[in-house]
Design an enzyme around this catalytic site. Sequence first.
Site, short mmCIF file in Angstrom:
data_model
loop_
_atom_site.label_atom_id
_atom_site.label_comp_id
_atom_site.label_asym_id
_atom_site.label_seq_id
_atom_site.Cartn_x
_atom_site.Cartn_y
_atom_site.Cartn_z
N CYS A 85 0.80 -1.12 -0.05
CA CYS A 85 -0.05 0.05 -0.10
C CYS A 85 0.94 1.26 0.08
O CYS A 85 1.40 1.66 -0.97
CB CYS A 85 -0.90 -0.04 1.14
SG CYS A 85 -2.56 0.97 0.87
N HIS A 94 -3.64 -4.86 0.46
CA HIS A 94 -2.95 -5.50 1.44
C HIS A 94 -3.26 -7.01 1.72
O HIS A 94 -4.21 -7.68 2.07
CB HIS A 94 -3.93 -4.78 2.97
CG HIS A 94 -3.76 -3.54 3.10
ND1 HIS A 94 -2.67 -3.17 4.02
CD2 HIS A 94 -4.47 -2.44 2.85
CE1 HIS A 94 -2.58 -1.69 4.02
NE2 HIS A 94 -3.56 -1.29 3.36
N GLU A 152 -1.56 -9.16 3.39
CA GLU A 152 -1.44 -9.93 4.53
C GLU A 152 -2.82 -9.98 5.27
O GLU A 152 -2.80 -10.84 6.23
CB GLU A 152 -0.74 -8.83 5.58
CG GLU A 152 -1.51 -7.39 5.98
CD GLU A 152 -1.39 -6.29 5.14
OE1 GLU A 152 -1.16 -6.44 3.92
OE2 GLU A 152 -1.78 -5.28 5.61
N1 GLN Z 1 -1.98 6.72 2.96
C1 GLN Z 1 -2.20 5.95 1.59
C2 GLN Z 1 -3.29 6.24 0.96
O1 GLN Z 1 -4.44 6.64 1.42
C3 GLN Z 1 -1.66 4.45 2.07
C4 GLN Z 1 -2.92 3.84 2.51
C5 GLN Z 1 -2.24 2.50 3.36
O2 GLN Z 1 -1.16 2.58 3.22
N2 GLN Z 1 -3.17 1.84 3.74
O3 GLN Z 1 -3.40 6.19 -0.20
#
Ligand code: GLN
Length: 539
Positions: A382, A508, A510
């Site tokens: 992410c 994600h 994970e």
């Molecule tokens: N802050 C980043 C976004 O909003 C990444 C978010 C995250 O890593 N869950 O895109």
Amino acid sequence: MKKLIFVTGGVCSSLGKGITASSIGALMEARGFTVRMVKIDPYLNVDAGTMSPYQHGEVYVTDDGAETDLDLGNYGRFTTAPLTRANSITTGQVYKTVIEKERAGDFLGRTVQVIPHITDEIKRRILVVAESPDVDITIVEIGGTVGDMESVPFLEAARQLIHDLGKQNAISVHVTLVPSVSAGELKTKPTQHAVKELQEIGIQPDILVLRSKELLSEGLRSKISSFTNVELEGVISAYDVPTIYELPQVLYEQKADAFILKKMNVESKHAELGAWKQVVDKVKHPGYHVRIGIVGKYMELHDAYKSVWEALYHGGIANSAGVELVKIDSGKLEAAGADIDALLGGVDGILVPGGFGERGIEGMITAARWAREHKVPYFGICLGMQIMVIEYARDVLGWKDAHSTEFCKTSKHPVVSLLEEQREVKNLGGTMRLGASESITRPDTGMRRAYGMEKISERHRHRYEVSNIFRDEIEAAGLQVTATTPDGDLVESCEWPDHPWGLGVQYHPELKSKPTKVHPLFKAFIGECVLAAKAKSAR
Ligand code: GLN
């Protein structure tokens, strides 16, 4: 057959109620039953989405986009029970529903009260899950400790359900602590009090799961049995084990699952625990050892990246490797004169996890640069993928001011930005992309090799995207886009060229890894780290 198992905790918090509930779920599945898991959180937040990781650890996202408590992650790792919005109940949700009904006039002028209106809404939410088709057993974990003010309505709802459905259909499992004081003397008094507290609410536990350092003797268990009215067979010793994944076996060896089923009057076939035995065996006897550097903020708080840590361990299980987590506060990499080689040199792979907010960003970019240049395996999740794109734009394309608009609004090269910004929409909503969606992996890429298939589905929680305005130029400079949304519009993964394994994903992974079904990307990443470790020791 519709059965309910309530799991509560006494004495103090952090006794592993979640792992206990999850292990019971795993055992019931091992006996062929269809299980559902419910977590009750007695806080007033409607969901965990607005909570800082410092307050409550990781936010676990479900397929349908609910932002929930991290215990749902445990359920996901121990069972195959689907997890949705309905599996996470909070005080906030319950009151919100009741108050909205009250405003709509649904109570026809009656006085609206905690009992019966709040308790009825709690019962309704539990039964929506428990009574859904094909479900055999629903395990409901009530957060907090019995005696807390906040959990009173939930315990009352549990008491009513046990009463209404009958002891054969709803049972109580209470998790308590048997501490040892000087000279290792074990103390049963806290458990005695904790059970009394539950009994005062009107719930007689059927099973006690006693946390302690060592296996408790039969004499001690029988003493506890006699003062709690819990049958000796139902007094289970959950002693400390080297891995949480051993708890299903610990409970099984003491026939806890058989006793639960006996209490609920259910015939069952033998439990099939082969997969769990294998997991525990791999954890206890690793063939290799790898050190994974995790560069992020919130590093001091263990639970903030709970699912990432577990998924890394799973990657180890899949590669017969013991995984050592080296947590590196990204701020340390930013300090003037920081010795980056010394800070990162000892690791076999680097992972930059998700995150929000500007703090520590430059340190993460430094880590990505170091991993790319030193050809050290890198996994970006992410924010960790967005960092890869920013680093590449700065260091390979030479756009020194490249940034994400989350952190810098004035950059001439906003390579990561809100979709609305890319389309020059005036009203910037910045809505979060939440929950499961499909992506298409491209052939001949690390992504395709890891997954072995074209179409995948993964869970998202982010607002910002790789900018399509700069995408062509970035790709032309070498950074590969290796998965996109089915319409090709959004970048879902990218990979470094000429690098053993530098891969970032916008979602994600994970959240979907289990020790018994390791996520393909964590398997691939740790596999590369094992190779890196071997090469290092051969040098
Ligand atoms: N802050 C980043 C976004 O909003 C990444 C978010 C995250 O890593 N869950 O895109």
